[in-house]
Design a protein around this motif. Structure first.
Motif, PDB file in Angstrom:
ATOM      1  N   UNK A  29       0.828  -1.202   0.000  1.00 42.03           N
ATOM      2  CA  UNK A  29       0.000   0.000   0.000  1.00 42.03           C
ATOM      3  C   UNK A  29       0.863   1.253   0.000  1.00 42.03           C
ATOM      4  N   UNK A  30       1.946   1.218   0.780  1.00 44.09           N
ATOM      5  CA  UNK A  30       2.868   2.362   0.780  1.00 44.09           C
ATOM      6  C   UNK A  30       3.494   2.537  -0.601  1.00 44.09           C
ATOM      7  N   UNK A  31       3.896   1.433  -1.225  1.00 42.74           N
ATOM      8  CA  UNK A  31       4.492   1.509  -2.557  1.00 42.74           C
ATOM      9  C   UNK A  31       3.489   2.042  -3.583  1.00 42.74           C
ATOM     10  N   UNK A  32       2.211   1.712  -3.403  1.00 40.57           N
ATOM     11  CA  UNK A  32       1.163   2.162  -4.315  1.00 40.57           C
ATOM     12  C   UNK A  32       0.675   3.567  -3.990  1.00 40.57           C
ATOM     13  N   UNK A  33       1.220   4.180  -2.923  1.00 46.69           N
ATOM     14  CA  UNK A  33       0.801   5.509  -2.484  1.00 46.69           C
ATOM     15  C   UNK A  33      -0.699   5.527  -2.188  1.00 46.69           C
ATOM     16  N   UNK A  34      -1.143   4.485  -1.490  1.00 41.40           N
ATOM     17  CA  UNK A  34      -2.555   4.327  -1.182  1.00 41.40           C
ATOM     18  C   UNK A  34      -2.841   4.827   0.227  1.00 41.40           C
ATOM     19  N   UNK A  35      -3.797   5.703   0.343  1.00 40.97           N
ATOM     20  CA  UNK A  35      -4.201   6.213   1.648  1.00 40.97           C
ATOM     21  C   UNK A  35      -5.070   5.173   2.342  1.00 40.97           C
ATOM     22  N   UNK A  36      -4.710   4.815   3.554  1.00 32.19           N
ATOM     23  CA  UNK A  36      -5.516   3.856   4.309  1.00 32.19           C
ATOM     24  C   UNK A  36      -5.344   4.055   5.802  1.00 32.19           C
ATOM     25  N   UNK A  37      -6.147   3.367   6.567  1.00 29.63           N
ATOM     26  CA  UNK A  37      -6.033   3.308   8.025  1.00 29.63           C
ATOM     27  C   UNK A  37      -5.931   1.847   8.424  1.00 29.63           C
ATOM     28  N   UNK A  38      -5.351   1.598   9.562  1.00 31.24           N
ATOM     29  CA  UNK A  38      -5.188   0.226  10.025  1.00 31.24           C
ATOM     30  C   UNK A  38      -5.951   0.030  11.336  1.00 31.24           C
ATOM     31  N   UNK A  39      -6.242  -1.225  11.647  1.00 32.28           N
ATOM     32  CA  UNK A  39      -6.950  -1.528  12.889  1.00 32.28           C
ATOM     33  C   UNK A  39      -6.563  -2.928  13.356  1.00 32.28           C
ATOM     34  N   UNK A  40      -6.798  -3.181  14.634  1.00 29.12           N
ATOM     35  CA  UNK A  40      -6.613  -4.499  15.232  1.00 29.12           C
ATOM     36  C   UNK A  40      -7.824  -4.811  16.091  1.00 29.12           C
ATOM     37  N   UNK A  41      -8.418  -5.989  15.874  1.00 30.41           N
ATOM     38  CA  UNK A  41      -9.562  -6.432  16.669  1.00 30.41           C
ATOM     39  C   UNK A  41      -9.048  -7.266  17.843  1.00 30.41           C
ATOM     40  N   UNK A  42      -9.391  -6.837  19.042  1.00 26.28           N
ATOM     41  CA  UNK A  42      -8.903  -7.516  20.247  1.00 26.28           C
ATOM     42  C   UNK A  42      -9.828  -8.664  20.633  1.00 26.28           C
ATOM     43  N   UNK A  43      -9.229  -9.663  21.274  1.00 31.89           N
ATOM     44  CA  UNK A  43      -9.973 -10.811  21.777  1.00 31.89           C
ATOM     45  C   UNK A  43      -9.231 -11.348  22.990  1.00 31.89           C
ATOM     46  N   UNK A  44      -9.899 -12.101  23.847  1.00 33.17           N
ATOM     47  CA  UNK A  44      -9.241 -12.595  25.068  1.00 33.17           C
ATOM     48  C   UNK A  44      -8.025 -13.475  24.753  1.00 33.17           C
ATOM     49  N   UNK A  45      -6.973 -13.301  25.538  1.00 29.85           N
ATOM     50  CA  UNK A  45      -5.768 -14.118  25.446  1.00 29.85           C
ATOM     51  C   UNK A  45      -5.055 -13.988  24.108  1.00 29.85           C
ATOM     52  N   UNK A  46      -5.228 -12.860  23.414  1.00 23.62           N
ATOM     53  CA  UNK A  46      -4.502 -12.676  22.159  1.00 23.62           C
ATOM     54  C   UNK A  46      -3.018 -12.470  22.450  1.00 23.62           C
TER      55      UNK A  46
END
Length: 527
Positions: free
Chosen positions: A259-276
């Motif tokens: 995505x960085x190489x493609x110059x693509x604007x984005x946001x990231x996320x992480x979904x939490x769960x027990x004992x991850x």
């Protein structure tokens, strides 16, 4: 062609982003089947109607032979020198379409009045059945395992598959079986013939494209990088905010680098769960910040039984993955809509995923070997669906062998991706988000499978691709071990194991016996 709609049922924006049963599904048959509010039905051929949720994107084009095709879902062109998918399809002059769509990534399905073609991994699944209705033999096909068994005015099909348990045995129904009597699911190496009197209902399609093999490792990396970056660059004008689920692993980091190489604007996320794993919480914000992207931690909301019931009703219980938990806790609604989610579930094909489970490159009895390694005797002792499904798949691979394609990689493609991953994607159609797989592409798969097995087993090609596009991301370790919660995870896994075992008392006795044995060993060491 005539179109049918429910009248007077415009929905407000708040309601449109809420999860909804049969969202983004379609069903094809000899008469309209309007399965939900706002559904549309279009006659696409004699006694052939395509009914669908209006949120499932559809575009149509007529090729040079006069055949009209409907492209459902999202197709991205991964070849920088080729036209966009619809334009490319319009120029098609051949009956075999693989050369036309072999460079398309995304998640899509292609329908004419005579055939259905899947994307490379079959990520929009296609369930189909024939019905004797009076003097007529009908063919129905659908992306939904729920709709295909409950067609109005036709006999309802009974479920014959057992309850699935996450991570236990083969936690999907092996294709071409579906878990329902008389219903099959199309393999990605099959084309479904819609001809009323077809001698063969399914026709073979090669799993890989016929193209020149790269002469060097670096040339193969050039091709892979160009494919990923081109697919992502096509999304710049999508009009939707783009989000990437980020972990401490390889696949999401490779997409981030591309995505960085493609110059693509984005946001990231992480979904939490027990004992991850703590790394999956700690590293994603650092990785995103390293490239200048925003990151969000999506923590579980209040558990909802009704939401879990909706999930199971939409999937017919065919998806028991962790996304079922995320959905029940509202974690698939925390991203502002409209949005497009980049997914990475196909990359393991290039990393010899099943080579570790099956070290032998050859086997005398594939059915027996697969049943043994997936513990059918323990987890599916009464499931004729699992054993028959694998037997039918082995028979199909024998009839349609592909030179140079290891059976373990084909198993991953046609079972893990087309069975397990596609069931997850069908489940997440409940949400309002578009989702795209940039590695779900015949050309990408063909190239990655030419790499030396030693490089694939160690994921060296992923590391090298990241090093080419965003070398700063290699400063952070991949999936570092975490011993903080080892005991808690062991107890959780034992609980899941017990829940999945059909012979629970026998397993509980085994666990007690094993624990006593380990205690005796520990005492002996102390003396």
């Amino acid at each position: 062609m005539a179109q049918l709609r429910f009248a007077g049922q415009e929905t407000d924006r708040r309601r449109s982003v809420e999860p909804r049963l049969h969202r983004r599904q379609f069903i094809l048959g000899p008469e309209p089947f309007l399965a939900g509010e706002g559904w549309i039905s279009e006659q696409i051929g004699p006694s052939l109607h395509l009914s669908r949720c209006p949120e499932l994107p559809v575009a149509s084009v007529t090729d040079e032979r006069g055949v009209t095709w409907r492209l459902l879902g999202l197709a991205l062109q991964s070849d920088p020198d080729a036209p966009e998918p619809l334009e490319q399809l319009a120029g098609n002059e051949q009956s075999a379409l693989l050369d036309t769509y072999g460079s398309w990534s995304g998640r899509w399905i292609l329908i004419s009045d005579s055939e259905i073609h899947l994307d490379a991994g079959g990520l929009i699944g296609c369930f189909y059945r024939t019905i004797q209705h009076g003097s007529t033999t009908e063919l129905w096909a659908s992306s939904s395992p729920v709709l295909i068994v409950a067609i109005p005015g036709r006999e309802r099909i009974r479920r014959v598959g057992p309850k699935l348990h996450v991570g236990k045995g083969m936690d999907w129904f092996p294709l071409p079986r579906s878990g329902f009597a008389g219903v099959n699911k199309l393999l990605p190496t099959q084309v479904l013939s819609l001809a009323p009197m077809a001698d063969r209902r399914v026709l073979p399609r090669p799993p890989l494209v016929d193209e020149q093999k790269p002469t060097t490792y670096d040339e193969a990396l050039d091709t892979l990088q160009r494919s990923l970056v081109t697919s992502l660059s096509r999304l710049r004008e999508s009009g939707e905010a783009i989000w990437l689920p980020l972990t401490a692993g390889l696949d999401s980091r490779l997409i981030l680098a591309a995505a960085r190489q493609a110059d693509l604007s984005l946001r990231t996320f992480t979904q939490h769960y027990p004992l991850m794993e703590s790394a999956d919480s700690h590293f994603p914000p650092l990785l995103a910040r390293e490239l200048g992207y925003e990151h969000r931690q999506l923590r579980p909301g209040r558990f909802s039984r009704s939401r879990r019931a909706l999930f199971d009703a939409h999937t017919a219980g065919q998806c028991v993955d962790g996304d079922r938990r995320f959905f029940a806790h509202g974690q698939w609604e925390m991203i502002p809509a409209p949005a497009l989610i980049l997914r990475g579930g196909v990359f393991e094909l290039g990393r010899c995923y099943f080579h570790r489970k099956f070290p032998e490159p050859a086997a005398r009895d594939l059915v027996e070997l697969i049943a043994t390694r997936f513990h059918f005797g323990e987890f599916h002792p009464t499931s004729t669906v699992h054993l028959a499904g694998i037997a039918e798949w082995v028979e199909w691979t024998a009839r349609t062998s592909q030179p140079g394609l290891d059976w373990r990689d084909r198993l991953y493609l046609e079972q893990r991706i087309a069975g397990w991953v596609s069931s997850i994607e069908q489940a997440l159609d409940l949400t309002s988000y578009t989702r795209a797989y940039i590695a779900n592409c015949h050309a990408y798969m063909t190239t990655v499978l030419t790499l030396p097995e030693a490089a694939r087993r160690t994921s060296q090609h992923h590391i090298d691709l990241i090093g080419r596009m965003a070398p700063q991301l290699l400063r952070f370790p991949f999936n570092p071990a975490d011993g903080r919660l080892a005991l808690s995870r062991r107890l959780r896994d034992e609980w899941y194991e017990l829940a999945a075992r059909p012979r629970k008392r026998r397993y509980a006795a085994y666990v007690a016996q094993r624990g006593a044995g380990r205690a005796r060993q520990a005492l002996a060491r102390l003396r």
